[in-house]
Design a protein around this motif. Structure first.
Motif, mmCIF file in Angstrom:
data_model
loop_
_atom_site.group_PDB
_atom_site.id
_atom_site.type_symbol
_atom_site.label_atom_id
_atom_site.label_comp_id
_atom_site.label_asym_id
_atom_site.label_seq_id
_atom_site.Cartn_x
_atom_site.Cartn_y
_atom_site.Cartn_z
ATOM 1 N N LYS A 22 0.833 -1.214 0.000
ATOM 2 C CA LYS A 22 0.000 0.000 0.000
ATOM 3 C C LYS A 22 0.865 1.260 0.000
ATOM 4 C CE LYS A 22 -4.122 1.948 2.155
ATOM 5 N NZ LYS A 22 -4.932 1.762 0.941
ATOM 6 N N ASP A 23 1.906 1.277 0.825
ATOM 7 C CA ASP A 23 2.737 2.477 0.950
ATOM 8 C C ASP A 23 3.528 2.781 -0.318
ATOM 9 O OD1 ASP A 23 1.801 2.802 3.484
ATOM 10 O OD2 ASP A 23 3.656 2.214 4.508
ATOM 11 N N THR A 24 3.737 1.771 -1.156
ATOM 12 C CA THR A 24 4.418 2.010 -2.432
ATOM 13 C C THR A 24 3.404 2.230 -3.569
ATOM 14 O OG1 THR A 24 4.637 -0.405 -2.695
ATOM 15 C CG2 THR A 24 6.549 0.791 -1.836
ATOM 16 N N ASN A 25 2.146 2.470 -3.173
ATOM 17 C CA ASN A 25 1.071 2.849 -4.111
ATOM 18 C C ASN A 25 0.778 1.779 -5.154
ATOM 19 O OD1 ASN A 25 0.694 5.514 -2.963
ATOM 20 N ND2 ASN A 25 2.644 6.065 -3.919
ATOM 21 N N ASN A 26 0.675 0.545 -4.669
ATOM 22 C CA ASN A 26 0.347 -0.565 -5.554
ATOM 23 C C ASN A 26 -0.950 -1.233 -5.105
ATOM 24 O OD1 ASN A 26 2.736 -0.522 -7.378
ATOM 25 N ND2 ASN A 26 3.798 -0.758 -5.427
ATOM 26 N N LEU A 27 -1.375 -2.247 -5.852
ATOM 27 C CA LEU A 27 -2.694 -2.853 -5.644
ATOM 28 C C LEU A 27 -2.573 -4.346 -5.363
ATOM 29 C CD1 LEU A 27 -5.835 -2.594 -5.852
ATOM 30 C CD2 LEU A 27 -5.576 -3.164 -8.279
ATOM 31 N N LEU A 28 -3.275 -4.802 -4.334
ATOM 32 C CA LEU A 28 -3.363 -6.233 -4.050
ATOM 33 C C LEU A 28 -4.613 -6.785 -4.714
ATOM 34 C CD1 LEU A 28 -2.154 -8.662 -2.465
ATOM 35 C CD2 LEU A 28 -3.799 -8.110 -0.648
ATOM 36 N N LEU A 29 -4.419 -7.718 -5.650
ATOM 37 C CA LEU A 29 -5.542 -8.335 -6.354
ATOM 38 C C LEU A 29 -6.187 -9.447 -5.552
ATOM 39 C CD1 LEU A 29 -3.986 -8.721 -9.931
ATOM 40 C CD2 LEU A 29 -5.555 -6.928 -9.150
ATOM 41 N N ALA A 30 -5.336 -10.315 -4.958
ATOM 42 C CA ALA A 30 -5.867 -11.510 -4.288
ATOM 43 C C ALA A 30 -4.875 -12.005 -3.252
ATOM 44 C CB ALA A 30 -6.151 -12.608 -5.310
ATOM 45 N N ALA A 31 -5.391 -12.715 -2.255
ATOM 46 C CA ALA A 31 -4.556 -13.277 -1.197
ATOM 47 C C ALA A 31 -5.003 -14.711 -0.913
ATOM 48 C CB ALA A 31 -4.637 -12.433 0.070
ATOM 49 N N LEU A 32 -4.066 -15.486 -0.391
ATOM 50 C CA LEU A 32 -4.312 -16.900 -0.092
ATOM 51 C C LEU A 32 -3.780 -17.238 1.285
ATOM 52 C CD1 LEU A 32 -4.836 -19.946 -0.897
ATOM 53 C CD2 LEU A 32 -2.503 -19.928 -1.849
ATOM 54 N N ASP A 33 -4.563 -17.999 2.033
ATOM 55 C CA ASP A 33 -4.090 -18.566 3.297
ATOM 56 C C ASP A 33 -5.053 -19.673 3.704
ATOM 57 O OD1 ASP A 33 -3.331 -18.955 6.191
ATOM 58 O OD2 ASP A 33 -2.031 -17.258 5.709
ATOM 59 N N ALA A 48 -9.656 -6.731 -2.016
ATOM 60 C CA ALA A 48 -8.902 -7.857 -2.563
ATOM 61 C C ALA A 48 -9.678 -9.157 -2.371
ATOM 62 C CB ALA A 48 -7.538 -7.964 -1.887
ATOM 63 N N ASP A 49 -9.597 -10.041 -3.339
ATOM 64 C CA ASP A 49 -10.217 -11.361 -3.212
ATOM 65 C C ASP A 49 -9.356 -12.240 -2.307
ATOM 66 O OD1 ASP A 49 -12.525 -11.145 -5.046
ATOM 67 O OD2 ASP A 49 -10.962 -10.800 -6.542
ATOM 68 N N PHE A 50 -10.020 -13.146 -1.594
ATOM 69 C CA PHE A 50 -9.304 -13.995 -0.637
ATOM 70 C C PHE A 50 -9.730 -15.444 -0.809
ATOM 71 C CE2 PHE A 50 -9.239 -16.150 3.517
ATOM 72 C CZ PHE A 50 -7.860 -16.195 3.689
ATOM 73 N N PHE A 51 -8.751 -16.348 -0.704
ATOM 74 C CA PHE A 51 -8.987 -17.774 -0.893
ATOM 75 C C PHE A 51 -8.268 -18.581 0.191
ATOM 76 C CE2 PHE A 51 -9.268 -15.621 -4.907
ATOM 77 C CZ PHE A 51 -10.403 -16.145 -5.494
ATOM 78 N N VAL A 52 -8.890 -19.698 0.557
ATOM 79 C CA VAL A 52 -8.259 -20.605 1.515
ATOM 80 C C VAL A 52 -7.755 -21.875 0.833
ATOM 81 C CG1 VAL A 52 -9.561 -19.759 3.507
ATOM 82 C CG2 VAL A 52 -10.477 -21.653 2.130
ATOM 83 N N GLU A 53 -8.058 -22.025 -0.443
ATOM 84 C CA GLU A 53 -7.632 -23.202 -1.195
ATOM 85 C C GLU A 53 -6.723 -22.770 -2.348
ATOM 86 O OE1 GLU A 53 -11.579 -24.240 -2.135
ATOM 87 O OE2 GLU A 53 -11.709 -25.824 -0.607
ATOM 88 N N PRO A 54 -5.508 -23.316 -2.432
ATOM 89 C CA PRO A 54 -4.587 -22.883 -3.492
ATOM 90 C C PRO A 54 -5.112 -23.130 -4.899
ATOM 91 C CG PRO A 54 -3.736 -24.813 -2.309
ATOM 92 C CD PRO A 54 -4.899 -24.304 -1.532
ATOM 93 N N GLU A 55 -5.912 -24.183 -5.061
ATOM 94 C CA GLU A 55 -6.443 -24.473 -6.390
ATOM 95 C C GLU A 55 -7.377 -23.356 -6.876
ATOM 96 O OE1 GLU A 55 -5.454 -28.228 -4.221
ATOM 97 O OE2 GLU A 55 -6.657 -26.449 -3.766
ATOM 98 N N ARG A 56 -8.221 -22.871 -5.980
ATOM 99 C CA ARG A 56 -9.157 -21.811 -6.361
ATOM 100 C C ARG A 56 -8.422 -20.478 -6.520
ATOM 101 N NH1 ARG A 56 -14.541 -21.684 -2.964
ATOM 102 N NH2 ARG A 56 -15.157 -20.501 -4.816
#
Length: 329
Positions: A22-33, A48-56
């Protein structure tokens, strides 16, 4: 503005990466955990979209490219140590650079394989080596460089960071997953020492058990006695009395290195360096990876030679040692 994907959003270190993006003025599209306790994302990238399954997660990245012509330029990797290699490969295969927490990988030969992947894909692997940007480390490096070329510095490194019983149940307590204590809590210090004092010449291990490790490193410009522990009992009494659970000390020629602050924006500065094409790549990470790998696989020589003063502390009573006497012979 660059596009990012993040793997390992629920971990301790993830907020520093979110802030850096965020501080470098960029965008997070998606996260996984695999864990879904990621409310921290609301403070940075609630859209940002979030997923718990690596396949998805992987499917989503592919669909963004096919349907919207949007792809991550970078993958930020904050996962457990043993997964870094796989997640770096995922980033490169997806046409993105990887920005990965340390240790970059657990074994030196993994670096060689990733170097081949860099050449095949045209992407880069960047490592978070933020201590190199700490002002105290910069000043010390300048001091060493200004000293006579034949000057060898005497250094003591002590890092005690108490961990509870949870540690041994988690991946961090599994040597095959974390790399062991020297890798898990020491790799950034070993990188810093090599960055300042040059190539490694000798690596002795005096103590190495589940909750502590100690040894001697000899660099081109320094002789280093080091001690690492996650056991509360080895903390100095005055630290315990103050209610603290961590003790960090680096002395050079008997003089304490002031190292208590100055950590606030180091991840952001590392990210800016990567974005500017001046980040820390595979070869920058190599020596520290070699050091911790060798410590993990070394024969423990016991308390012989020039060992750290803490190395024998309460060792004789340690319940996990069958023959503590051997460490004193």
């Amino acid at each position: 503005m660059k596009n990012f994907a993040l793997i390992g959003a629920s971990g301790y270190i993830a907020p520093r990466h979110l802030k850096a993006i965020k501080d470098t003025n960029n965008l997070l599209l998606a996260a996984l955990d695999r864990f879904d306790s990621v409310g921290v994302m609301d403070s940075y990238f609630p859209e940002a979209d979030f997923f718990v399954e690596p396949e998805r997660f992987d499917r989503h990245i592919e669909k963004l490219k096919l349907e919207k012509n949007i792809s991550p330029d970078y993958f930020s990797i904050c996962t457990p140590n043993y997964l870094h290699d796989s997640h770096i490969r995922m980033a490169l295969r997806r046409g993105a650079d990887a920005i990965c927490e340390k240790p970059l990988v657990l074994n030196p030969w993994n670096l060689d394989a990733l170097k081949n992947m860099e050449q095949e894909t045209g992407q880069r692997v960047w490592n978070i080596l933020q201590l190199r940007l700490h002002q105290s480390i910069i000043d010390l490096k300048r001091k060493v460089e200004a000293a006579p070329a034949n000057k060898i510095f005497d250094v003591d490194l002590t890092y005690l960071t108490s961990r509870g019983n949870w540690y041994y149940t988690s991946w961090k307590g599994d040597k095959d997953k974390s790399g062991g204590i020297a890798t898990n809590i020491g790799v950034h210090f070993f990188d810093m020492l090599g960055y300042i004092f040059g190539k490694l010449k000798r690596n002795d291990v005096h103590v190495h058990i589940h909750d502590r490790a100690a040894g001697y490193l000899e660099f081109e410009r320094a002789r280093v006695r080091w001690f690492l522990s996650i056991n509360f009992d080895v903390l100095p009494e005055e630290i315990k009395l103050n209610g603290q659970r961590t003790f960090r000390s680096i002395t050079i020629e008997g003089e304490e290195l002031e190292f208590s602050g100055g950590f606030t924006d180091l991840h952001t500065r590392v990210y800016q360096g990567v974005l500017d094409g001046e980040g820390y790549g595979l070869e920058d990470a190599r020596q520290a990876i070699e050091i911790v790998h060798d410590i993990r696989n070394a024969k423990v020589i016991g308390l012989k030679g020039d060992y750290h003063p803490f190395a024998g502390k309460e060792l004789a009573e340690h319940p996990f040692l069958k023959d503590a006497k051997a460490f004193y012979e």
